[in-house]
Scaffold this active site. Structure first.
Site, PDB file in Angstrom:
ATOM      1  N   SER A 154       0.802  -1.073   0.161  1.00  0.00           N
ATOM      2  CA  SER A 154      -0.132  -0.087   0.114  1.00  0.00           C
ATOM      3  C   SER A 154       0.716   1.310  -0.075  1.00  0.00           C
ATOM      4  O   SER A 154       2.052   1.374   0.513  1.00  0.00           O
ATOM      5  CB  SER A 154      -0.939  -0.053   1.135  1.00  0.00           C
ATOM      6  OG  SER A 154      -1.485   1.299   1.331  1.00  0.00           O
ATOM      7  N   TYR A 167      -2.141  -0.861  10.388  1.00  0.00           N
ATOM      8  CA  TYR A 167      -2.568  -1.079   8.731  1.00  0.00           C
ATOM      9  C   TYR A 167      -1.262  -0.858   8.083  1.00  0.00           C
ATOM     10  O   TYR A 167      -0.593  -1.807   7.468  1.00  0.00           O
ATOM     11  CB  TYR A 167      -3.719  -0.742   8.445  1.00  0.00           C
ATOM     12  CG  TYR A 167      -3.788  -0.804   6.878  1.00  0.00           C
ATOM     13  CD1 TYR A 167      -4.128  -2.052   6.338  1.00  0.00           C
ATOM     14  CD2 TYR A 167      -3.669   0.173   6.001  1.00  0.00           C
ATOM     15  CE1 TYR A 167      -4.207  -2.304   4.925  1.00  0.00           C
ATOM     16  CE2 TYR A 167      -3.580  -0.111   4.623  1.00  0.00           C
ATOM     17  CZ  TYR A 167      -3.917  -1.291   4.008  1.00  0.00           C
ATOM     18  OH  TYR A 167      -4.019  -1.502   2.860  1.00  0.00           O
TER      19      TYR A 167
END
Length: 260
Positions: A154, A167
């Site tokens: 990400s 995350y």
């Protein structure tokens, strides 16, 4: 001439691709696209009904696919899935390691269960899949001259997003691991890439319950056209279709108007 045209249109013909997290979003779209490019595709996720529907679509469009319902946090089940793929489709030569979850929340809320769930899937699950399929990737590279391991990371692996600490930390793990594995496996013709998307329109955002994070996503919609899963899928296909000598080790794909 027809053979050349077919090779150009289906550059992954003869390769077996495995996609985790394939029941929706990036995984689902990537499985369909890799099949379009000629790969025989195994789709892995927990939701077997969705996998069956995906396989039906791929087969309707002339592709070959296999559904394997599995939870990536179960190491033994993932190893069994790897054996089944080898038996049914052949040796895996392309792995999109894509299963993941995202639960942003302020750290002071002590959402320990959500922390652990993200670590279990995004880190431990990733490693379970790598452990199960890397031997096949090495074997495929020896036979075909190239194999690919693409790990979905990400943009959060690089940037700071308040309330997304756990995350993004798991995704930083994915990116850094991928760099190391590229050095280890590259000598055996296994290319390793970390794929770092910005905001993508997928179910992942639907898991978000933190109000600040939800508001940030909604505010972003006013100025940014989010990526589609297909955008990311085509990037995966591009990586896998590169000449064997070329390895993009880290690819960041962002919405054009997303600033960071």
């Amino acid at each position: 001439m027809n053979t050349l045209a077919n090779t150009l249109a289906k550059p992954l013909t003869g390769r077996v691709a495995v996609v985790t997290g394939a029941s929706s979003g990036i995984g689902e779209s990537s499985a369909e696209h890799l099949a379009e490019l000629g790969a025989r595709v195994a789709v892995l996720a927990r939701r077997g009904d969705r996998l069956d529907a995906l396989v039906s679509r791929i087969e309707k469009n002339g592709g070959t696919a296999l559904a394997v319902a599995v939870d990536v946090t179960d190491a033994a089940a993932v190893r069994s899935a790897a054996d089944r793929v080898a038996e049914r489709l052949g040796t895996t030569g392309l792995l999109l390691n894509n299963a993941g979850v995202m639960f942003p929340a302020p750290i002071e809320e002590l959402a320990v269960d959500q922390w652990q769930r993200q670590i279990d899937i995004n880190v431990s699950g990733l490693m379970n899949v790598i452990g199960a399929f890397v031997p096949q990737l090495i074997a495929a590279a020896a036979e075909q001259g190239v194999a690919d391991l693409v790990n979905t990371s990400s943009i959060g692996a690089q940037n700071i997003y308040p309330t997304f600490a756990v995350y993004t930390a798991t995704k930083a793990y994915v990116t850094h691991l991928s760099r190391h594995l590229r050095v280890e496996l590259g000598a055996k013709n296994v290319r390793v890439s970390a794929l770092e998307p910005g905001i993508v329109e997928t179910e992942l955002a639907g898991h978000v319950t933190d109000q600040d994070a939800l508001q940030w996503l909604e505010d972003s919609r006013e100025t940014v056209e989010f990526l589609t899963a297909r955008d990311v899928a085509e990037t995966v296909g591009f990586l896998a279709a590169l000449p064997p000598r070329a390895n993009l080790q880290q690819v960041t794909i962002m919405p054009t108007r997303q600033p960071h």
